[in-house]
Design a protein around this motif. Structure first.
Motif, PDB file in Angstrom:
ATOM      1  N   ALA A  78       0.860  -1.190   0.000  1.00  0.00           N
ATOM      2  CA  ALA A  78       0.000   0.000   0.000  1.00  0.00           C
ATOM      3  C   ALA A  78       0.889   1.229   0.000  1.00  0.00           C
ATOM      4  O   ALA A  78       1.724   1.398   0.894  1.00  0.00           O
ATOM      5  N   VAL A  79       0.734   2.085  -1.004  1.00  0.00           N
ATOM      6  CA  VAL A  79       1.521   3.310  -1.085  1.00  0.00           C
ATOM      7  C   VAL A  79       0.598   4.469  -1.468  1.00  0.00           C
ATOM      8  O   VAL A  79      -0.475   4.267  -2.051  1.00  0.00           O
ATOM      9  N   GLY A  80       1.014   5.677  -1.177  1.00  0.00           N
ATOM     10  CA  GLY A  80       0.253   6.861  -1.549  1.00  0.00           C
ATOM     11  C   GLY A  80       0.814   8.105  -0.897  1.00  0.00           C
ATOM     12  O   GLY A  80       1.661   8.025   0.003  1.00  0.00           O
ATOM     13  N   ARG A  81       0.354   9.249  -1.347  1.00  0.00           N
ATOM     14  CA  ARG A  81       0.817  10.531  -0.835  1.00  0.00           C
ATOM     15  C   ARG A  81      -0.365  11.497  -0.686  1.00  0.00           C
ATOM     16  O   ARG A  81      -1.338  11.424  -1.438  1.00  0.00           O
TER      17      ARG A  81
ATOM     18  N   ARG B 237      -9.481  31.334   5.624  1.00  0.00           N
ATOM     19  CA  ARG B 237      -8.412  30.382   5.298  1.00  0.00           C
ATOM     20  C   ARG B 237      -8.728  29.735   3.959  1.00  0.00           C
ATOM     21  O   ARG B 237      -9.852  29.289   3.727  1.00  0.00           O
ATOM     22  N   GLY B 238      -7.753  29.720   3.063  1.00  0.00           N
ATOM     23  CA  GLY B 238      -7.892  29.036   1.780  1.00  0.00           C
ATOM     24  C   GLY B 238      -6.853  27.931   1.693  1.00  0.00           C
ATOM     25  O   GLY B 238      -5.692  28.140   2.039  1.00  0.00           O
ATOM     26  N   GLU B 239      -7.263  26.752   1.239  1.00  0.00           N
ATOM     27  CA  GLU B 239      -6.326  25.635   1.193  1.00  0.00           C
ATOM     28  C   GLU B 239      -6.599  24.732  -0.007  1.00  0.00           C
ATOM     29  O   GLU B 239      -7.736  24.623  -0.479  1.00  0.00           O
ATOM     30  N   HIS B 240      -5.532  24.113  -0.484  1.00  0.00           N
ATOM     31  CA  HIS B 240      -5.621  23.162  -1.590  1.00  0.00           C
ATOM     32  C   HIS B 240      -5.034  21.836  -1.119  1.00  0.00           C
ATOM     33  O   HIS B 240      -3.889  21.781  -0.655  1.00  0.00           O
ATOM     34  N   TRP B 241      -5.815  20.771  -1.261  1.00  0.00           N
ATOM     35  CA  TRP B 241      -5.419  19.434  -0.799  1.00  0.00           C
ATOM     36  C   TRP B 241      -5.358  18.469  -1.969  1.00  0.00           C
ATOM     37  O   TRP B 241      -6.173  18.553  -2.891  1.00  0.00           O
ATOM     38  N   ARG B 242      -4.373  17.587  -1.948  1.00  0.00           N
ATOM     39  CA  ARG B 242      -4.225  16.569  -2.988  1.00  0.00           C
ATOM     40  C   ARG B 242      -3.947  15.211  -2.361  1.00  0.00           C
ATOM     41  O   ARG B 242      -3.260  15.108  -1.341  1.00  0.00           O
ATOM     42  N   ALA B 243      -4.492  14.166  -2.992  1.00  0.00           N
ATOM     43  CA  ALA B 243      -4.138  12.776  -2.680  1.00  0.00           C
ATOM     44  C   ALA B 243      -3.760  12.118  -4.007  1.00  0.00           C
ATOM     45  O   ALA B 243      -4.537  12.166  -4.963  1.00  0.00           O
ATOM     46  N   TYR B 244      -2.575  11.493  -4.064  1.00  0.00           N
ATOM     47  CA  TYR B 244      -2.079  11.033  -5.365  1.00  0.00           C
ATOM     48  C   TYR B 244      -1.094   9.871  -5.168  1.00  0.00           C
ATOM     49  O   TYR B 244      -0.675   9.561  -4.038  1.00  0.00           O
ATOM     50  N   ASP B 245      -0.733   9.241  -6.284  1.00  0.00           N
ATOM     51  CA  ASP B 245       0.214   8.115  -6.304  1.00  0.00           C
ATOM     52  C   ASP B 245      -0.254   6.952  -5.441  1.00  0.00           C
ATOM     53  O   ASP B 245       0.557   6.220  -4.863  1.00  0.00           O
ATOM     54  N   GLY B 246      -1.561   6.732  -5.361  1.00  0.00           N
ATOM     55  CA  GLY B 246      -2.094   5.641  -4.559  1.00  0.00           C
ATOM     56  C   GLY B 246      -2.048   4.312  -5.310  1.00  0.00           C
ATOM     57  O   GLY B 246      -2.428   4.229  -6.483  1.00  0.00           O
ATOM     58  N   LEU B 247      -1.605   3.263  -4.619  1.00  0.00           N
ATOM     59  CA  LEU B 247      -1.535   1.924  -5.205  1.00  0.00           C
ATOM     60  C   LEU B 247      -1.798   0.904  -4.118  1.00  0.00           C
ATOM     61  O   LEU B 247      -1.228   0.990  -3.012  1.00  0.00           O
ATOM     62  N   ASN B 248      -2.668  -0.072  -4.416  1.00  0.00           N
ATOM     63  CA  ASN B 248      -2.918  -1.194  -3.519  1.00  0.00           C
ATOM     64  C   ASN B 248      -2.706  -2.499  -4.273  1.00  0.00           C
ATOM     65  O   ASN B 248      -3.364  -2.756  -5.287  1.00  0.00           O
TER      66      ASN B 248
END
Length: 342
Positions: A50-53, A78-89
């Motif tokens: 399991a990997v991811g960022r 407050r302003g924010e930008h969120w990312r979820a990426y490079d996920g692998l199972n």
């Protein structure tokens, strides 16, 4: 994290502007392998991966404006930008190798608060704010088995968003103060861990899921005071009614929300033996709470716990602390049984 404060010239000190920036990065790499020796052998074939960022970048600003001598208005954004990426199972058995979708969200969180002092020794405050909680990298991608429970990833989680408001009244006393507040929070896409049987198997699985809507409202009473020059006391009680108001599972609607006790309170006392040596104790109590929001839920009984502390300052800027939690070795539980109670 970056923080700065600025008081504009020519405003007679009425404004105090604060602003800052925030950035975080998280990386998950979880590998399960076969080995000839569990304690000291080298890893052989990979059986699970399991990997991811995730990453978050944010900017915020607020202005604390003293409108009059007895009124202060605070506005912030407050302003924010969120990312979820490079996920692998990956799983060798059953065979699976899935690249998870990339997710992203840009959100703005306003807040406002006004404090008014109608008379000497009295203060009233009204506050409102919006906040977001983003799924963690483990909630999105982690896959692991602990004590027979399979923790499965949920790579399609939405950010949790909260709309919170509070009305508070505070009375200053000669040797302390008393504060009463009424609060309400509307939580949407609430992130909560749920246990259920994995379809097609007899295996219990746990994953984080979004609950559509939760409403929490309640009252909190707190007080602090000094008894003479050596004893300081803090006391508080909170009554919270937290219920699920909207869910993909109709059976959940109207049920009490997980992990929030209806009643909770504490009393803390500190005694100053000398200028450098202080001891204290606390009594904390809470009523029963529930775990999952499914029809059959983990129930955690209420309990009373006693804690103790000691603080010693041998020299300036050096402090030694000793904290003893659960002084009487009281047995209480994270989870004990399942219940169909509402």
């Amino acid at each position: 994290m970056l923080f700065r404060s600025w008081r504009p010239q020519g405003a007679n000190g009425a404004h105090q502007v604060s602003f800052g920036a925030h950035a975080d990065r998280y990386k998950l790499v979880s590998t399960t392998s076969t080995t000839a020796n569990w304690g000291a052998g080298d890893p052989l074939a990979t059986t699970q991966l399991a990997v991811g960022r995730t990453s978050t970048n944010a900017l915020w600003m607020q202005d604390a404006w003293r409108v009059t001598e007895g009124a202060k208005l605070t506005l912030g954004l407050r302003g924010e930008h969120w990312r979820a990426y490079d996920g692998l199972n990956f799983s060798a058995a059953p065979a699976s190798n899935v690249y998870q979708p990339n997710l992203s969200a840009t959100r703005f969180s306003p807040k406002a608060s006004i404090a008014w002092q109608p008379a000497q020794n009295w203060r009233a405050t009204a506050s409102y704010g919006t906040a977001y909680r983003y799924p963690t990298v483990t909630e999105l991608y982690q896959a692991v088995t602990v004590s027979g429970v399979v923790y499965t990833p949920n790579p399609n989680l939405a950010p949790e968003r909260a709309y919170s408001g509070e009305l508070a009244l505070e009375r200053m006393l000669e040797r302390g103060r008393v504060r009463l507040s009424l609060f309400q929070e509307s939580l949407h896409d609430a992130l909560i861990s749920q246990n259920s049987t994995i379809p097609g198997t007899n295996v219990i699985g746990s994953s984080v899921q979004n609950i559509d809507s939760v409403r929490s409202r309640g009252v909190e009473l707190g007080a602090t005071g000094n008894l003479g020059s050596r004893v300081q006391i803090f006391a508080g009680y909170t009554l919270t009614d937290a219920k699920i108001t909207q869910s993909f599972n109709a059976a959940n609607i109207g049920r009490r929300f997980a992990n929030i006790p209806k009643h909770s309170g504490s009393i803390l006392a500190n005694y100053l033996l000398t200028k450098r040596f202080e001891i204290g104790g606390q009594v904390y109590a809470q009523s029963r709470v529930y775990g999952e929001a499914t029809a059959v839920r983990t129930s955690i009984p209420g309990y009373v716990r006693f804690d103790a502390m000691a603080r010693y300052q041998p020299v300036e800027r050096v402090e030694l602390r000793l904290n003893v939690l659960n002084l009487t070795d009281k047995r209480y539980y994270d989870a004990i049984y399942r219940s169909n109670a509402p």
